[in-house]
Motif scaffolding. Structure first.
Motif, PDB file in Angstrom:
ATOM      1  N   GLN A 277       0.822  -1.210   0.000  1.00  0.00           N
ATOM      2  CA  GLN A 277       0.000   0.000   0.000  1.00  0.00           C
ATOM      3  C   GLN A 277       0.855   1.259   0.000  1.00  0.00           C
ATOM      4  OE1 GLN A 277      -3.180  -0.159  -0.533  1.00  0.00           O
ATOM      5  NE2 GLN A 277      -3.382   2.072  -0.557  1.00  0.00           N
ATOM      6  N   LYS A 280       2.202   1.746  -3.508  1.00  0.00           N
ATOM      7  CA  LYS A 280       1.169   2.163  -4.460  1.00  0.00           C
ATOM      8  C   LYS A 280       0.786   3.629  -4.251  1.00  0.00           C
ATOM      9  CE  LYS A 280      -0.848  -2.414  -5.280  1.00  0.00           C
ATOM     10  NZ  LYS A 280      -2.008  -3.300  -5.065  1.00  0.00           N
ATOM     11  N   GLU A 281       0.699   4.035  -2.981  1.00  0.00           N
ATOM     12  CA  GLU A 281       0.349   5.433  -2.689  1.00  0.00           C
ATOM     13  C   GLU A 281       1.484   6.368  -3.120  1.00  0.00           C
ATOM     14  OE1 GLU A 281      -0.580   5.607   1.444  1.00  0.00           O
ATOM     15  OE2 GLU A 281      -2.484   4.497   1.222  1.00  0.00           O
TER      16      GLU A 281
END
Length: 998
Positions: A277, A280-281
């Motif tokens: 995560q 991806k962010e």
């Protein structure tokens, strides 16, 4: 004296044909209250951007043009607007894209380019001009065409109402004529006495102009010309990002997003325990910033370049500068560091609040950099890709040498003068004169040479090529910047790098890094010697042998770390990680190096407490409470004052630039927001002062980590594959006798044997075999590449000849073997393989040459040399090795002498003197002597001494020098008593006593 605005001022960028520096010209205009600044160099526009910016800064109206010669006269072409600029840029680019320009073709280009976006001033050199006047009148409105009046044509054209004075101006003041003549003589390769009929083309005052034409006409027409120029539109400030032609024909931002996401999925497969995560962010955030700033095509172009390097197996660096802080750059393989893993910040690289062009700098192995440039040139074409021009200026040595030559000064005097210029004073003639009594005496002898030299120092002499910079453009380059032909036919901007971003061109640095070539060669050697295929990405980053090597101080040949100061820090720091290497490079700079003792003390003593604030401990923990990196400053500003990292980067830059107004504004903002975030006013002020103190010297962590990885690679290879490593180092040091000697000594100390060159193995590179390093043939003095090529060819076609020295010499005589080359081969050890003493081969040279002819004629390998086979005594040959190889191989002369001295163990070797205040006797050779006056006007000396292990500078104070200077002579072997001291983090010494000459 009254002056008018004049045209046809030729700046010093008309190399060796003008003394006029841009600053001097503009200051001259201001001093004489002249409003307009005309600029039009011959054929080129090298200085026009610099001129434009500086003129505006002085509230002058810049009028940019070009001067060309056609069959009917000299033409001044001035740009009225940006379209006009593009037209003169096109003409200048055409002139400079070819070595020789056909006049007929140039005239066609000129007439085709002509338009009312230009103002033309034609100084006719012929009388019958009616046809040309008609042609100009057909192509131009009347207000855009003028007749230029010169000293030569004034009798024919001065009555024309549309005339302006346009005589060439090559120097500003009449008294500069001797300097101008000097430049002409240098450029033409003549003696000053050989120049005749040189025109005095200086900036004429009004009273002189009146001799050639009606001054009121000139003034009115200058005003008319100036009123037609929209100087603010000459350079259009818009970004010229090249569009990347992706294979999917997708919009660039979508294509970039797609390949980054694909690469991220691939990365997840190789790393099991990543927080997906977070990645991806971070990727989404970076892509958003890149797209908003319009940089997506730039990233794709750089990615494509890297992909080609990978395809061609060209080694490139892990990153350079702040680009290593980008996850997008990492996924595109532009960099090799995961920025999340290494805690690197994207905002330090690209910041939405700091609208500057992205700066992705790339390192490639230097022996294959040209392949990358050729790829880009072939892919994007000469109109969209270019290297960047630099300007090589006249230095002190060249000024003295050139002036001496044109004034017919004896060459011995010229050489003696230039030898007084050293690294310390190479940019300051006054300092050189202060340092050298010899130079002062020459100034008395040749005052004119020194007077003129001082005035031409710093003038541009010719163009060069920026070592790294290239640009890309979405439009044809001439529409943005005039170009010229560069190396290998690649276009080159006529403007230097300082003026490219202003006109919207992204500069990318494509550097050639020698250390990457060394690494690549080491890997190749390992594969050849040890049959191991080492991949840099697979090297463990915690290798025990590597850090033992660094902690021991064995750093020679290792990128960034081989200076004595860096080595000393590594040892004291007890380096045991990539982070420690990065910290060493970040701290070992003027300013932050004052923190080194405190840093080392804290690192090596876990009991010391140093926290400025508990909330900041995790940010400063890795650097023991000391701010080392710019990224730490940004994180502290974010943590304490809730600033965005983008805003924090702006604040960091303001502090680093010592911008007092911004610093005051940001301090108030910081403390206010810190108080709102729960900090007391006092604590907020304390943290701000702490940040302000260190921000002046903070280093870019992204760059430090990336470059430390290169250092680590080299240290790993040296620790684990020493022979392959040293072969590559030596191959990179051919012709550098000092480095070669150092590396050969180190390899001997490591237990390897060093062989002299051998005729039976005519290599051009150092080769390792059977625990031995073999010196190549091309090291030998007088053995040039052509002769060595002939030897190699003979070795391929007639290997049997190499089994008999007579047969070989006979064959080699037909391939260019002279007595001089024979002597060099003998004394370098190339014929040692035949078992004869070098001294004997020299003494019997004539007989050997005669007998070799007979042997070759009969082609009889059974004819042998009637000479006893024996070995030379080392003392008989080492001096000749130094002469013909540049270093010692068999033995060092001082080693031979040392063996004969009683109690020689009491004489310290220079490489053992690592501390201050050591008093000892040393056996050394004097390699250089520099004298200067101390503050009391007494003579003192600085002598470079060396033994078989190291070298050192010894200071001889005036109280000692006077009595000893007759004994301190170049090349002498001495035993002296010295006391070591440390200066600039380097051990040197003071001479205490002269003991004896050996």
């Amino acid at each position: 004296m009254e002056y008018l605005n004049l045209l046809n001022v030729q700046s010093c960028y008309n190399f060796l044909n003008s003394t006029i520096k841009i600053d001097d010209y503009l200051n001259f205009l201001k001093l004489n209250n002249l409003e307009y600044a005309f600029y039009a160099d011959k054929n080129s526009m090298y200085g026009s951007a610099e001129f434009y910016e500086k003129a505006i800064s002085k509230d002058l109206k810049p009028i940019i043009g070009l001067n060309i010669d056609l069959s009917f006269g000299s033409i001044l072409i001035y740009a009225k607007n940006n379209i006009g600029f593009q037209k003169i840029s096109y003409i200048s680019s055409y002139l400079n894209q070819n070595d020789k320009v056909n006049l007929e073709n140039l005239e066609k280009v000129f007439w085709d380019t002509l338009s009312n976006d230009l103002i033309i001033v034609c100084s006719f050199s012929i009388e019958n001009v009616d046809n040309f006047l008609d042609k100009f009148n057909k192509n131009l409105n009347s207000e855009n065409f003028y007749i230029g009046i010169t000293k030569q044509n004034s009798n024919f054209f001065s009555k024309h109402s549309n005339s302006v004075f346009a005589n060439p101006i090559n120097f500003l003041n009449e008294n500069e004529f001797p300097v101008y003549k000097t430049l002409l003589a240098i450029g033409e390769g003549k003696l000053i006495s050989e120049l005749t009929n040189v025109d005095k083309n200086f900036f004429f005052p009004k009273e002189v102009v009146e001799n050639y034409m009606n001054v009121e006409n000139h003034i009115n027409n200058i005003l008319k010309i100036s009123s037609l120029i929209d100087y603010k539109s000459i350079f259009v400030k818009e970004k010229h990002f090249l569009k990347y032609p992706n294979s999917k024909k997708m919009p660039s931002r979508e294509y970039l997003k797609m390949i980054c996401e694909n690469f991220l999925d691939d990365y997840f497969e190789t790393k099991n325990n990543l927080n997906k995560q977070i990645y991806k962010e971070r990727l989404a955030y970076e892509l958003d910033v890149i797209n908003k700033m319009g940089f997506e095509d730039y990233f794709l172009i750089v990615h494509d370049m890297i992909s080609e390097a990978i395809r061609l197996k060209i080694l490139y660096g892990p990153g350079r500068g702040s680009a290593a802080g980008s996850l997008v750059a990492f996924l595109l393989k532009i960099t090799k560091l995961d920025p999340i893993e290494w805690d690197l910040l994207f905002e330090r690289f690209l910041n939405i609040d700091r609208v500057t062009l992205p700066d992705i700098d790339l390192d490639f192995q230097d022996d294959r950099r040209e392949e990358i440039l050729e790829y880009l040139f072939n892919k994007y074409g000469k109109d969209h890709f270019a290297t960047i021009t630099t300007f090589q200026t006249i230095g002190i040595k060249n000024a003295l040498r050139d002036c001496g030559r044109i004034f017919d000064v004896p060459m011995n005097d010229i050489n003696h003068m230039t030898k007084q210029i050293n690294d310390k004073n190479i940019k300051d003639l006054k300092l050189a004169l202060e340092d050298s009594e010899t130079l002062r005496k020459y100034k008395e002898k040749y005052p004119q040479i020194f007077e003129i030299s001082e005035k031409i120092i710093g003038l541009p002499r010719q163009t060069g090529t920026h070592a790294a910079g290239v640009v890309f453009s979405d439009v044809e380059l001439y529409k943005v910047v005039p170009t010229k032909i560069g190396i290998n036919g690649i276009s080159q901007t006529q403007f230097s790098m300082n003026h490219l971003e202003e006109i919207g061109l992204i500069k990318t640095d494509i550097l050639g890094l020698r250390n990457l070539s060394i690494i690549q060669e080491v890997l190749k050697n390992i594969k050849m010697i040890e049959k191991k295929d080492i991949k840099l990405e697979d090297i463990p980053l915690d290798d025990k042998k590597t850090f033992e090597l660094l902690r021991s101080g064995d750093t020679s040949g290792i990128f960034q770390l081989e200076s004595s100061g860096m080595t000393d820090v590594l040892i004291k720091m007890k380096a045991n990680s990539i982070d420690d290497i990065a910290l060493t490079s970040a701290l070992y700079r003027p300013g932050p190096q004052d923190n080194i003792p405190l840093f080392i003390e804290r690192k090596n003593n876990s009991d010391l407490k140093y926290s400025i604030d508990k909330n900041l401990e995790d940010i400063l923990e890795s650097t023991f409470g000391i701010i080392v990196y710019q990224e730490q400053i940004m994180q502290m500003l974010q943590r304490v004052a809730n600033m965005s990292l983008s805003k924090a980067d702006i604040v960091r830059r303001a502090i680093g630039k010592k911008d007092k107004n911004l610093m005051s504004q940001f301090k108030e903002e910081f403390t206010q927001q810190a108080v709102e975030n729960g900090y007391s006013q006092n604590k907020a002020n304390e943290i701000w002062v702490y940040i302000e103190k260190f921000a002046l010297y903070g280093f870019n962590k992204s760059h430090a980590i990336a470059y430390s990885l290169i250092s680590y690679w080299m240290a790993y290879l040296k620790a684990n594959f020493k022979s392959a490593f040293y072969c590559s180092l030596l191959n990179g040091s051919i012709r550098n006798e000092t480095k070669t000697s150092q590396y050969l000594n180190e390899i001997k100390n490591a237990g390897f044997h060093v062989n002299p060159p051998t005729i039976k193995n005519p290599n051009s590179i150092y080769v390792f075999h059977n625990n031995m390093i073999n010196i190549p043939m091309n090291i030998i003095k007088y053995i040039g590449p052509e002769f060595l090529k002939n030897i190699k060819e003979l070795f391929k076609t007639n290997k049997e000849a190499f089994e008999n020295i007579l047969l070989l010499i006979g064959n080699m005589k037909e391939k260019g073997l002279t007595e001089q080359r024979y002597t060099a081969l003998v004394y370098s050890g190339a014929f040692d393989c035949y078992g004869f003493a070098r001294k004997d081969l020299i003494n019997k040279r004539e007989q050997i040459f005669n007998l070799s002819s007979t042997t070759t004629l009969l082609n009889d390998p059974n004819i042998s040399l009637d000479l006893e086979k024996r070995k030379d005594k080392p003392e008989e040959i080492v001096g000749f090795e130094k002469e013909y190889l540049g270093f010692f191989v068999s033995a060092h002369p001082l080693s031979i002498i040392r063996q004969k001295i009683m109690n020689s163990q009491k004489l310290r070797l220079l490489n053992t003197l690592k501390e201050e205040s050591i008093v000892c006797d040393v056996l050394v050779n004097i390699e250089n002597i520099i004298t200067k006056k101390d503050k009391n006007g007494n003579e003192m000396g600085f002598i470079d001494i060396a033994d078989e292990t190291d070298s050192m500078v010894v200071t001889v104070f005036s109280s000692v020098y006077e009595s000893l200077k007759s004994k301190l002579n170049l090349g002498k072997n001495l035993i002296i008593k010295i006391k070591t001291q440390k200066f600039n983090n380097k051990i040197n010494a003071v001479l205490l006593e002269f003991i004896k000459e050996i």
